[in-house]
Scaffold this active site. Structure first.
Site, PDB file in Angstrom:
ATOM      1  N   LYS A  97      34.270 -26.008 -17.544  1.00 28.17           N
ATOM      2  CA  LYS A  97      33.167 -25.792 -16.483  1.00 28.17           C
ATOM      3  C   LYS A  97      32.492 -24.777 -17.349  1.00 28.17           C
ATOM      4  CE  LYS A  97      33.496 -25.076 -11.763  1.00 28.17           C
ATOM      5  NZ  LYS A  97      34.462 -24.843 -10.562  1.00 28.17           N
TER       6      LYS A  97
HETATM    7  O1  G3P Z   1      33.888 -24.616  -6.415  1.00 27.81           O
HETATM    8  C1  G3P Z   1      33.146 -23.581  -5.658  1.00 27.81           C
HETATM    9  C2  G3P Z   1      34.002 -22.849  -4.734  1.00 27.81           C
HETATM   10  O2  G3P Z   1      35.093 -22.464  -5.219  1.00 27.81           O
HETATM   11  C3  G3P Z   1      32.885 -21.819  -4.230  1.00 27.81           C
HETATM   12  O3  G3P Z   1      33.312 -21.917  -2.805  1.00 27.81           O
HETATM   13  O4  G3P Z   1      33.474 -21.478  -0.526  1.00 27.81           O
HETATM   14  O5  G3P Z   1      33.607 -19.553  -2.201  1.00 27.81           O
HETATM   15  O6  G3P Z   1      31.531 -20.563  -2.073  1.00 27.81           O
HETATM   16  P1  G3P Z   1      32.873 -20.664  -1.678  1.00 27.81           P
END
Ligand code: G3P
Length: 276
Positions: A97
């Site tokens: 990634k």
């Molecule tokens: O895969 C991306 C993710 O982990 C971010 O999620 O909900 O923290 O924006 P969030």
């Protein structure tokens, strides 16, 4: 649409896998921190290499994204190669990634280092998930550089739109895919009106140019957003376990189940017992 779990916690990955619907795993440094913190809290020491091996084995051959931490092309390439070399033999499922733009300052001249690294790693046959995508043009460049996946962060787009327009919200709140109007105009980030709109714009562009890079919709926080990501053309949705576990909820399903159960006649249940 494929479903990945967005987690670096082995017990969560195991649980999602036991449901029989898991197509892959995404991790990032914040998710690894969360997993490490909870192990520490439980008084357990962590051997990071063994732990990553465990994640890869638990994913049973489905792709697992492991993120680099470098902020310049040489470091990202070295880290990407090292991660792939060390771990891909475990279950043949490592995806590296890479942030689309690892610059720490907006005027940093390292703007293209993520793209350069994607190009170099992809050219060596290392599959890349390009992360932190917030514009369709970032997705175009990542695909052009050879990324296997691009990860638009839908929920964080919605966070940003709400923040710039002063709307109070909780992280899991639904934000309309068609956007919201404030005063005379629709709230937008340079033409992107919601996280799902970002996914949809990327899907339209990729379809128009027959780009094979898969769209991995990330930062999804509620079931309706998952549905809309599918409708918008996402190839994959990566979801926290808590969101996966809301996907089956509907009060009428529950109500129907209850009334069917109340109506079971002994002759029918007896027949089933005999047949088993
Ligand atoms: O895969 C991306 C993710 O982990 C971010 O999620 O909900 O923290 O924006 P969030």
């Amino acid at each position: 649409m494929k479903i990945f779990i967005d987690s670096a916690t082995v017990s969560e990955i195991k649980k999602a896998d036991s449901y029989g619907i898991l197509d892959g795993v995404t991790t990032n440094p914040s998710l690894i921190k969360r997993a490490v913190d909870s192990l520490k809290k439980a008084g357990k020491n962590i051997d990071m290499q063994r732990y990553i091996e465990d994640i890869l084995k638990t994913a049973k051959g489905t792709p697992v994204s492991l993120e680099v931490i470098g902020a310049d092309a040489d470091t990202i390439i070295a880290e990407g190669k090292a991660l792939f070399r060390r771990f891909n033999s475990i279950a043949n499922n490592v995806v590296i990634k890479v942030p689309v733009n690892p610059a720490f300052k907006a005027d940093d001249t390292t703007h293209f280092d993520g793209i350069k690294a994607i190009k170099a790693l992809s050219a060596q046959g290392i599959p890349i998930n390009c992360t932190l995508i917030f514009t369709p043009e970032q997705a175009i460049l990542a695909a052009k550089a050879g990324a296997m996946y691009v990860s638009p962060f839908a929920g964080r787009v919605d966070d940003d739109l709400r923040k710039i327009s002063g709307i109070e919200f909780d992280k899991a709140d639904y934000y309309p895919s068609e956007g919201m109007v404030r005063g005379e105009s629709i709230i937008s980030d340079n033409g992107v009106v919601s996280g799902i709109d970002l996914v949809s714009q990327i899907a339209h562009i990729f379809a128009a140019y027959d780009i094979k890079t898969e769209i991995l919709a990330a930062s999804l926080r509620n079931p309706r957003q998952v549905r809309e990501a599918a409708f918008a053309g996402a190839d994959i949705a990566t979801l926290p376990l808590s969101v996966i576990e809301t996907l089956l909820h509907h009060h009428k399903t529950f109500e129907g189940m209850k009334s069917f159960t109340d109506d079971i006649v002994p002759a029918y249940s007896g027949m089933l017992k005999e047949l088993r």
